[in-house]
Design a protein around this motif. Structure first.
Motif, PDB file in Angstrom:
ATOM      1  N   THR A 181     -11.637   4.185   3.373  1.00 40.49           N
ATOM      2  CA  THR A 181     -10.777   3.497   3.523  1.00 40.49           C
ATOM      3  C   THR A 181     -10.338   3.244   4.709  1.00 40.49           C
ATOM      4  OG1 THR A 181     -10.170   5.994   3.411  1.00 40.49           O
ATOM      5  CG2 THR A 181      -9.896   4.938   1.703  1.00 40.49           C
ATOM      6  N   PRO A 182      -8.792   2.955   5.548  1.00 39.62           N
ATOM      7  CA  PRO A 182      -8.027   2.353   6.688  1.00 39.62           C
ATOM      8  C   PRO A 182      -8.324   3.310   7.721  1.00 39.62           C
ATOM      9  CG  PRO A 182      -7.174   1.323   5.167  1.00 39.62           C
ATOM     10  CD  PRO A 182      -7.864   2.670   4.364  1.00 39.62           C
ATOM     11  N   GLN A 183      -8.268   4.991   7.475  1.00 35.40           N
ATOM     12  CA  GLN A 183      -8.152   4.984   8.599  1.00 35.40           C
ATOM     13  C   GLN A 183      -9.485   5.830   9.852  1.00 35.40           C
ATOM     14  OE1 GLN A 183      -8.331   6.372   5.376  1.00 35.40           O
ATOM     15  NE2 GLN A 183      -8.050   8.436   5.046  1.00 35.40           N
ATOM     16  N   GLU A 184      -9.220   6.212  10.877  1.00 35.65           N
ATOM     17  CA  GLU A 184     -10.398   6.754  11.809  1.00 35.65           C
ATOM     18  C   GLU A 184     -11.636   7.686  11.063  1.00 35.65           C
ATOM     19  OE1 GLU A 184     -12.422   4.697  14.288  1.00 35.65           O
ATOM     20  OE2 GLU A 184     -10.302   3.649  14.530  1.00 35.65           O
ATOM     21  N   VAL A 185     -10.955   8.378  10.923  1.00 33.72           N
ATOM     22  CA  VAL A 185     -12.155   9.191  10.082  1.00 33.72           C
ATOM     23  C   VAL A 185     -12.822   8.758   9.082  1.00 33.72           C
ATOM     24  CG1 VAL A 185     -10.857   9.716   8.484  1.00 33.72           C
ATOM     25  CG2 VAL A 185     -12.284  11.876   9.403  1.00 33.72           C
ATOM     26  N   ALA A 186     -12.442   8.168   8.093  1.00 32.02           N
ATOM     27  CA  ALA A 186     -13.280   7.421   7.282  1.00 32.02           C
ATOM     28  C   ALA A 186     -14.469   6.058   7.622  1.00 32.02           C
ATOM     29  CB  ALA A 186     -12.820   7.038   6.442  1.00 32.02           C
ATOM     30  N   LEU A 187     -13.187   5.850   8.782  1.00 28.46           N
ATOM     31  CA  LEU A 187     -14.400   4.787   9.350  1.00 28.46           C
ATOM     32  C   LEU A 187     -15.328   4.738  10.157  1.00 28.46           C
ATOM     33  CD1 LEU A 187     -11.431   2.492  10.405  1.00 28.46           C
ATOM     34  CD2 LEU A 187     -13.294   1.759   9.123  1.00 28.46           C
ATOM     35  N   LEU A 188     -15.460   5.966  10.363  1.00 29.77           N
ATOM     36  CA  LEU A 188     -16.495   6.831  11.051  1.00 29.77           C
ATOM     37  C   LEU A 188     -18.007   7.012  10.835  1.00 29.77           C
ATOM     38  CD1 LEU A 188     -17.533   8.257  13.710  1.00 29.77           C
ATOM     39  CD2 LEU A 188     -16.836  10.280  13.339  1.00 29.77           C
ATOM     40  N   ASP A 189     -17.386   7.799   8.923  1.00 30.54           N
ATOM     41  CA  ASP A 189     -18.616   7.606   8.308  1.00 30.54           C
ATOM     42  C   ASP A 189     -18.997   6.893   7.336  1.00 30.54           C
ATOM     43  OD1 ASP A 189     -18.645  10.550   8.799  1.00 30.54           O
ATOM     44  OD2 ASP A 189     -16.557  11.145   7.853  1.00 30.54           O
ATOM     45  N   SER A 190     -18.159   5.581   7.441  1.00 32.03           N
ATOM     46  CA  SER A 190     -18.594   4.261   6.641  1.00 32.03           C
ATOM     47  C   SER A 190     -19.432   3.638   7.337  1.00 32.03           C
ATOM     48  CB  SER A 190     -17.428   3.364   6.072  1.00 32.03           C
ATOM     49  OG  SER A 190     -16.806   2.968   7.071  1.00 32.03           O
ATOM     50  N   ARG A 191     -19.823   3.537   8.870  1.00 28.53           N
ATOM     51  CA  ARG A 191     -20.503   3.766   9.516  1.00 28.53           C
ATOM     52  C   ARG A 191     -21.707   3.815   9.431  1.00 28.53           C
ATOM     53  NH1 ARG A 191     -16.037   3.237  13.420  1.00 28.53           N
ATOM     54  NH2 ARG A 191     -15.024   1.368  14.044  1.00 28.53           N
ATOM     55  N   ILE A 207     -18.297  -4.556   3.008  1.00 24.78           N
ATOM     56  CA  ILE A 207     -17.478  -3.369   2.623  1.00 24.78           C
ATOM     57  C   ILE A 207     -16.559  -3.640   2.369  1.00 24.78           C
ATOM     58  CG2 ILE A 207     -16.244  -2.089   4.213  1.00 24.78           C
ATOM     59  CD1 ILE A 207     -18.353  -2.347   5.819  1.00 24.78           C
ATOM     60  N   VAL A 208     -15.903  -2.468   1.654  1.00 28.71           N
ATOM     61  CA  VAL A 208     -14.729  -2.158   0.214  1.00 28.71           C
ATOM     62  C   VAL A 208     -13.539  -1.906   1.529  1.00 28.71           C
ATOM     63  CG1 VAL A 208     -13.338  -2.037  -1.236  1.00 28.71           C
ATOM     64  CG2 VAL A 208     -15.655  -3.324  -1.670  1.00 28.71           C
ATOM     65  N   GLU A 209     -12.210  -2.170   2.152  1.00 32.39           N
ATOM     66  CA  GLU A 209     -11.723  -1.138   1.951  1.00 32.39           C
ATOM     67  C   GLU A 209     -10.760  -1.031   1.257  1.00 32.39           C
ATOM     68  OE1 GLU A 209      -9.378  -2.107   6.041  1.00 32.39           O
ATOM     69  OE2 GLU A 209      -7.578  -1.542   4.630  1.00 32.39           O
ATOM     70  N   ASN A 210     -10.748   0.470   0.260  1.00 33.97           N
ATOM     71  CA  ASN A 210      -9.614   0.742  -0.261  1.00 33.97           C
ATOM     72  C   ASN A 210      -8.655   1.406   0.323  1.00 33.97           C
ATOM     73  OD1 ASN A 210      -9.104   0.845  -3.255  1.00 33.97           O
ATOM     74  ND2 ASN A 210      -9.744   3.096  -3.130  1.00 33.97           N
ATOM     75  N   MET A 211      -7.743   1.795  -0.631  1.00 28.48           N
ATOM     76  CA  MET A 211      -6.014   2.415  -0.565  1.00 28.48           C
ATOM     77  C   MET A 211      -5.621   1.461   1.000  1.00 28.48           C
ATOM     78  SD  MET A 211      -7.070   6.050  -0.861  1.00 28.48           S
ATOM     79  CE  MET A 211      -8.524   6.695  -2.191  1.00 28.48           C
ATOM     80  N   SER A 212      -5.634   0.022   0.772  1.00 31.28           N
ATOM     81  CA  SER A 212      -5.004  -0.577   2.070  1.00 31.28           C
ATOM     82  C   SER A 212      -3.857  -1.295   1.984  1.00 31.28           C
ATOM     83  CB  SER A 212      -5.648  -1.453   2.198  1.00 31.28           C
ATOM     84  OG  SER A 212      -5.616  -2.249   2.901  1.00 31.28           O
ATOM     85  N   GLY A 213      -2.656   0.094   1.936  1.00 34.78           N
ATOM     86  CA  GLY A 213      -1.253  -0.453   1.876  1.00 34.78           C
ATOM     87  C   GLY A 213      -0.794  -0.188   0.023  1.00 34.78           C
ATOM     88  N   LEU A 214       0.577  -0.341   0.180  1.00 36.45           N
ATOM     89  CA  LEU A 214       1.282   0.396  -0.170  1.00 36.45           C
ATOM     90  C   LEU A 214       2.250  -0.519  -0.594  1.00 36.45           C
ATOM     91  CD1 LEU A 214       2.544   1.920  -3.185  1.00 36.45           C
ATOM     92  CD2 LEU A 214       3.212   3.255  -1.403  1.00 36.45           C
ATOM     93  N   ARG A 215       2.261  -1.562  -1.779  1.00 38.72           N
ATOM     94  CA  ARG A 215       3.742  -2.239  -1.649  1.00 38.72           C
ATOM     95  C   ARG A 215       4.775  -1.824  -2.305  1.00 38.72           C
ATOM     96  NH1 ARG A 215       4.745  -7.365  -1.571  1.00 38.72           N
ATOM     97  NH2 ARG A 215       2.489  -7.983  -0.941  1.00 38.72           N
ATOM     98  N   CYS A 216       5.984  -1.852  -2.170  1.00 38.65           N
ATOM     99  CA  CYS A 216       6.607  -0.515  -2.254  1.00 38.65           C
ATOM    100  C   CYS A 216       7.753  -1.692  -3.992  1.00 38.65           C
ATOM    101  CB  CYS A 216       8.129  -0.621  -1.441  1.00 38.65           C
ATOM    102  SG  CYS A 216       9.593   0.446  -2.396  1.00 38.65           S
ATOM    103  N   PHE A 226      -1.933   4.768   5.006  1.00 40.14           N
ATOM    104  CA  PHE A 226      -3.050   4.756   5.807  1.00 40.14           C
ATOM    105  C   PHE A 226      -3.636   3.546   6.695  1.00 40.14           C
ATOM    106  CE2 PHE A 226      -4.587   6.891   2.108  1.00 40.14           C
ATOM    107  CZ  PHE A 226      -3.950   8.153   1.703  1.00 40.14           C
ATOM    108  N   LYS A 227      -2.675   3.181   7.867  1.00 45.85           N
ATOM    109  CA  LYS A 227      -3.596   1.867   8.304  1.00 45.85           C
ATOM    110  C   LYS A 227      -3.960   1.182   7.525  1.00 45.85           C
ATOM    111  CE  LYS A 227      -5.434   4.388  11.443  1.00 45.85           C
ATOM    112  NZ  LYS A 227      -6.244   3.754  13.063  1.00 45.85           N
ATOM    113  N   THR A 228      -4.517  -0.256   8.282  1.00 46.92           N
ATOM    114  CA  THR A 228      -5.239  -0.748   7.306  1.00 46.92           C
ATOM    115  C   THR A 228      -5.548  -2.429   7.623  1.00 46.92           C
ATOM    116  OG1 THR A 228      -4.041  -3.420   5.967  1.00 46.92           O
ATOM    117  CG2 THR A 228      -3.292  -3.163   7.274  1.00 46.92           C
ATOM    118  N   GLY A 229      -6.556  -2.314   7.819  1.00 52.20           N
ATOM    119  CA  GLY A 229      -7.601  -3.696   8.777  1.00 52.20           C
ATOM    120  C   GLY A 229      -8.275  -3.071   9.074  1.00 52.20           C
ATOM    121  N   GLY A 230      -8.626  -1.419   8.995  1.00 50.64           N
ATOM    122  CA  GLY A 230     -10.065  -0.792   9.499  1.00 50.64           C
ATOM    123  C   GLY A 230     -10.963  -1.130   9.011  1.00 50.64           C
ATOM    124  N   GLY A 231     -11.117  -1.479   7.648  1.00 48.89           N
ATOM    125  CA  GLY A 231     -12.531  -1.572   7.393  1.00 48.89           C
ATOM    126  C   GLY A 231     -13.245  -3.049   7.458  1.00 48.89           C
TER     127      GLY A 231
END
Length: 291
Positions: A181-191, A207-216, A226-231
Motif C-alpha cells: 500500500t502507498p504509506q511509508e510503513v508498508a513500503l518499508l516492508d515491501s522492500r 509490485i502492485v500498489e493496493n488501496m491507491s486513492g479513493l474516488r468519491c 494512504f497517499k499514492t504513488g509509493g508503490g
C-alpha cells in the motif's frame, strides 16, 4: 560407510538406507510429479499484513479463469487462511479421492486451504515452522491438482517459513508478485519482501500498489487516504516492474465478505486490476487473452 551423494535412484542401498535425505528426495519427487502438470506457479507475497494480498490473489485467479486459463489457488497461510472465505467456500471440507486429496471447487477454481481442515472457522492453528512446511508439502504433493495453466500461491505476510518452504519445494517457480500500500510503513516492508524474493533467486514479476486513492462516489474527486504513488516509486528504486495501482473501492469489502471477487462486478477497481493482470502476463510471455 560410503558418503551419501543423495542420488537415491542409483543407490544400491536405497532399500535399507536411513539417511533423512532419502525421505526428502522421495517427497520432492512427489511434489515434482504433481507440479509438473502446472505450467505457471506464481507466489503472491507482502512484507506486512493488511495490504490486501489475499484479495489480490483471489481476484488474479478469477481474471485468469475468465480469460480461459485453468487455475488453482493454494492458500499457504497455514495459521491465518482467508482465501476460502474470499472465494465463498469456507464451509467446504477436504475429501479423499482416487488421485489424492480433492481440491475444493469454487465456480471452476481449484482451491486448497487449511480452512478446509478446521472443525471451526475460529479454531487457532498453533504450529511451529516444521509443521507448517509439512502441510504446504502435502498440499503440493498429495492434492489432485490435475493439469493447470496457473497455480496462484497466497503466502502469509513476512519473509519467514512459508515463502522459504514454497521456494524449496518449487525450484521452477514462474515468479512472485509483491503487494503493498502507498504509506511509508508498508513500503518499508515491501522492500524487504522484494529483497527476500531476489535473495531466493525467484523471478520478480512486479509490485502492485493496493488501496491507491479513493474516488468519491458523490463528487468524483480522488482522495489519497494512504497517499499514492509509493508503490511505483519503490519499484523504480528497486529496479523492478510496476504492475499498477488498484484504487480503494467501498464495494470491495462487502463483496469479499460475501465470497465474491470484485472483478466479477462492475467496480471502480476492476479496470485497474485488468491492467495489472495484463502486466503479469506480459512479464511471463503469456498471451493477453481478452475477457
Amino acid at each position: 560407510m560410503e558418503e551419501c551423494d543423495s542420488k537415491c535412484e542409483a543407490c544400491a542401498t536405497r532399500g535399507t538406507c536411513t539417511d533423512p535425505r532419502k525421505e526428502m528426495d522421495v517427497e520432492l519427487r512427489a511434489v515434482s510429479a504433481r507440479m509438473g502438470r502446472v505450467k505457471h506457479k506464481i507466489m503472491i507475497a507482502s512484507g506486512k499484513g493488511g495490504v490486501g494480498k489475499s484479495t489480490v490473489a483471489v481476484n488474479l485467479a478469477r481474471v485468469l479463469q475468465a480469460r480461459g486459463f485453468r487455475v488453482g489457488v493454494l492458500d499457504a497461510d497455514i495459521t491465518g487462511p482467508s482465501t476460502a472465505k474470499l472465494l465463498g467456500v469456507e464451509r467446504e471440507r477436504l475429501l479423499a479421492g482416487p488421485g489424492g486429496i480433492e481440491p475444493v471447487d469454487s465456480k471452476g477454481l481449484k482451491v486448497i486451504s487449511m480452512a478446509f481442515a478446521l472443525s471451526d472457522p475460529s479454531s487457532a492453528v498453533v504450529w511451529r515452522g516444521p509443521m507448517k512446511m509439512a502441510a504446504i508439502k502435502q498440499f503440493l504433493a498429495d492434492v489432485s491438482w490435475g493439469d493447470l495453466d496457473f497455480l496462484i500461491i497466497d503466502l502469509p505476510p513476512g519473509t519467514s517459513d512459508e515463502p522459504l518452504s514454497v521456494v524449496q519445494l518449487l525450484p521452477d517457480l514462474t515468479g512472485a508478485v509483491i503487494v503493498t500500500t502507498p504509506q511509508e510503513v508498508a513500503l518499508l516492508d515491501s522492500r524487504k519482501a522484494v529483497n527476500m524474493v531476489k535473495a531466493m533467486g525467484v523471478p520478480l514479476l512486479g509490485i502492485v500498489e493496493n488501496m491507491s486513492g479513493l474516488r468519491c462516489p458523490h463528487c468524483g474527486e480522488v482522495i489519497d487516504i494512504f497517499k499514492t504513488g509509493g508503490g511505483e516509486r519503490a519499484a523504480e528504486e528497486l529496479a523492478v516492474p510496476f504492475l499498477g495501482a488498484i484504487p480503494l473501492d467501498p464495494e470491495i469489502t462487502p463483496l469479499g465478505d460475501e465470497g465474491v471477487a470484485f472483478v466479477d462486478r462492475d467496480t471502480a477497481a476492476k479496470e485497474s486490476f485488468e491492467r495489472v493482470v495484463d502486466g503479469i502476463l506480459g512479464q511471463i510471455g503469456e498471451e493477453k487473452r481478452a475477457v
